[in-house]
Design a protein around this motif. Structure first.
Motif, mmCIF file in Angstrom:
data_model
loop_
_atom_site.group_PDB
_atom_site.id
_atom_site.type_symbol
_atom_site.label_atom_id
_atom_site.label_comp_id
_atom_site.label_asym_id
_atom_site.label_seq_id
_atom_site.Cartn_x
_atom_site.Cartn_y
_atom_site.Cartn_z
ATOM 1 N N LEU A 197 0.379 -4.827 3.154
ATOM 2 C CA LEU A 197 0.287 -4.478 4.569
ATOM 3 C C LEU A 197 0.277 -2.978 4.797
ATOM 4 N N GLY A 198 0.747 -2.211 3.817
ATOM 5 C CA GLY A 198 0.716 -0.760 3.956
ATOM 6 C C GLY A 198 1.942 -0.108 3.358
ATOM 7 N N LEU A 199 1.881 1.199 3.254
ATOM 8 C CA LEU A 199 2.999 1.989 2.757
ATOM 9 C C LEU A 199 4.024 2.169 3.865
ATOM 10 N N THR A 200 5.293 2.198 3.480
ATOM 11 C CA THR A 200 6.365 2.354 4.457
ATOM 12 C C THR A 200 7.177 3.627 4.241
ATOM 13 N N THR A 260 1.015 0.623 9.694
ATOM 14 C CA THR A 260 1.737 -0.366 8.888
ATOM 15 C C THR A 260 2.772 -1.090 9.735
ATOM 16 N N ALA A 261 3.483 -0.343 10.576
ATOM 17 C CA ALA A 261 4.494 -0.952 11.438
ATOM 18 C C ALA A 261 3.886 -2.013 12.354
ATOM 19 N N LYS A 262 2.684 -1.768 12.856
ATOM 20 C CA LYS A 262 2.017 -2.755 13.715
ATOM 21 C C LYS A 262 1.663 -4.013 12.935
ATOM 22 N N LEU A 283 5.971 -0.068 -0.696
ATOM 23 C CA LEU A 283 4.793 -0.815 -0.248
ATOM 24 C C LEU A 283 5.226 -2.159 0.317
ATOM 25 N N ALA A 284 4.775 -2.473 1.519
ATOM 26 C CA ALA A 284 5.092 -3.755 2.155
ATOM 27 C C ALA A 284 3.994 -4.765 1.859
ATOM 28 N N ILE A 285 4.384 -5.964 1.429
ATOM 29 C CA ILE A 285 3.420 -7.028 1.150
ATOM 30 C C ILE A 285 3.901 -8.334 1.759
ATOM 31 N N THR A 286 2.982 -9.279 1.912
ATOM 32 C CA THR A 286 3.337 -10.623 2.344
ATOM 33 C C THR A 286 3.697 -11.472 1.118
ATOM 34 N N LEU A 287 4.149 -12.679 1.355
ATOM 35 C CA LEU A 287 4.486 -13.581 0.243
ATOM 36 C C LEU A 287 3.251 -13.988 -0.538
ATOM 37 N N LEU A 326 -6.074 5.877 0.967
ATOM 38 C CA LEU A 326 -7.316 5.305 0.447
ATOM 39 C C LEU A 326 -7.031 4.232 -0.601
ATOM 40 N N SER A 327 -6.019 4.455 -1.443
ATOM 41 C CA SER A 327 -5.659 3.475 -2.478
ATOM 42 C C SER A 327 -5.152 2.190 -1.848
ATOM 43 N N TRP A 328 -4.347 2.328 -0.787
ATOM 44 C CA TRP A 328 -3.888 1.121 -0.094
ATOM 45 C C TRP A 328 -5.082 0.339 0.441
ATOM 46 N N ARG A 329 -6.072 1.045 1.002
ATOM 47 C CA ARG A 329 -7.221 0.353 1.590
ATOM 48 C C ARG A 329 -8.015 -0.394 0.523
#
Length: 395
Positions: free
Chosen positions: A158-161, A90-92, A149-153, A387-390
């Protein structure tokens, strides 16, 4: 939780010439034992191929099934090891994103039907009818999870943080608590709400650029210590408020001051009612920069803050749904109607984390698991979270 300082990395046990998404999400995972790393890689692939199915069905044979049960029951396995690789991945993705990154935070509850509540834990105590004059209670067996959870606008996850799990030995509602002690006197470190501060710190540290983060939460995030934490680490937030805090010179509240603010713009949005029908709602927008004061009992511990309060209230009384009435507080600059609407649109994306929780419960069928203890369930939920994030990413 086990420290994973010098463990074996999963990437050594992943097969395939080209790196798949599983390789990317698990490559940073570290376990204390090489066999655990190898077993986790195999187990993750098996569960990803049988989403929503039981562990025996996903594993197909009894040998693999027993190995899966032993993995989840292993004391050297914890959520930090399972989720560590995903957090790095996620960081990447965050590093290559644009400003801002929205960090969504929320809490959900997993309920399980177990006779031994002590083995799993309790989420809530429900009062029932009195028996022979004595009040009876029913304990709901389960685990609570606070996720970020990180998301774009554009709403792309993008993934869990960050993720925190816990259960309650004893639980009393807010009204009961207020009868015995003033909640504002309790240090934040001794409250469940401390998880908000921990997740905001962890999520911000993951991206390493605090100014790029905008943390978003519902009314549960209306915590003064949380406002101060975000200010101290140099990050931004948009939280929905439910507390009418003291403001200005301390002789009035935020609500009193906002009543003096005229309507500074209108915004039309589409709203879905209980039957799924879409209608138009016209929102009256007010905003003002306000000096917000800390709770009286904590004014020596926390500073006053200059924050912007945004009120968006629907005109008229709608039929078939609740009236839109948002009261937001933010440390972002809001000096125009356009900026106020922008912050409202960002907050509206908070619902994305509800979708993630729905996938985790309905798609992966987490609450159908038969694992018997809290540690085993937490390990399983951690796998299902990736898996849920994917699934969410793919949709």
């Amino acid at each position: 939780m086990v420290k994973q300082s010098s463990g074996m990395k999963v990437r050594r046990h992943l097969s395939g010439a080209s790196a798949s998404w599983i390789d990317q999400e698990l490559s940073g995972c570290e376990f204390q034992d090489e066999r655990l790393a190898k077993r986790f890689a195999k187990l993750f692939r098996q569960l990803s191929g049988g989403i929503g199915e039981s562990i025996p069905w996903a594993c197909q044979d009894w040998t693999s099934t027993k190995a899966a049960y032993r993995f989840f029951a292993n004391e050297r396995v914890g959520e930090s090891a399972i989720l560590g690789g995903h957090f790095q991945a996620t960081a990447k993705r965050l590093a290559s994103g644009t400003w801002p990154i929205l960090m969504l935070h929320d809490t959900t509850e997993f309920s399980f039907h177990r006779k031994d509540v002590a083995a799993v834990g309790m989420t809530v105590r429900i009062p029932q009818r009195k028996l022979n004059g004595k009040p009876q209670h029913h304990d709901v067996c389960g685990i609570l999870m606070h996720s970020s959870l990180a998301i774009t606008l554009d709403g792309l996850p993008l993934g869990l943080t960050a993720i925190k799990f816990w259960s309650r030995d004893k639980f009393y509602g807010c009204n009961h608590l207020k009868k015995s002690i003033n909640p504002t006197r309790i240090p934040i470190e001794h409250k469940e709400s401390y998880r908000w501060l921990e997740n905001v710190r962890q999520s911000t540290a993951l991206i390493q650029e605090p100014a790029r983060c905008v943390h978003i939460g519902d009314r549960e995030s209306d915590i003064y210590e949380l406002f101060c934490t975000a200010q101290a680490i140099g990050t931004h937030f948009i939280f929905r408020t439910c507390v009418d805090r003291l403001a200005g010179d301390g002789k009035h509240t935020i609500a009193t001051e906002m009543k003096e603010v005229r309507v500074q713009g209108l915004h039309r949005v589409e709203v879905r009612d209980r039957k799924g029908e879409i209608s138009q709602a016209v929102l009256e927008i007010r905003y003002r920069r306000i000096r917000v004061l800390p709770p009286v009992n904590k004014k020596k511990q926390y500073p006053e803050l200059l924050l912007t309060v945004i009120h968006a209230q629907e005109r008229g009384e709608p039929k078939g749904r609740d009236k839109v009435d948002w009261k937001l507080i933010t440390n972002l600059p809001v000096t125009s109607r356009k900026q106020a609407i922008e912050k409202l649109q960002w907050y509206s994306l908070r619902w994305k984390i509800e979708v993630f929780h729905k996938i985790l419960k309905s798609g992966c069928k987490t609450e159908a698991s038969k694992l018997r203890t809290a540690n085993r369930l937490v390990n399983l939920i951690s796998v299902f979270a990736i898996l849920s994030w994917r699934i969410f990413w793919m949709t």
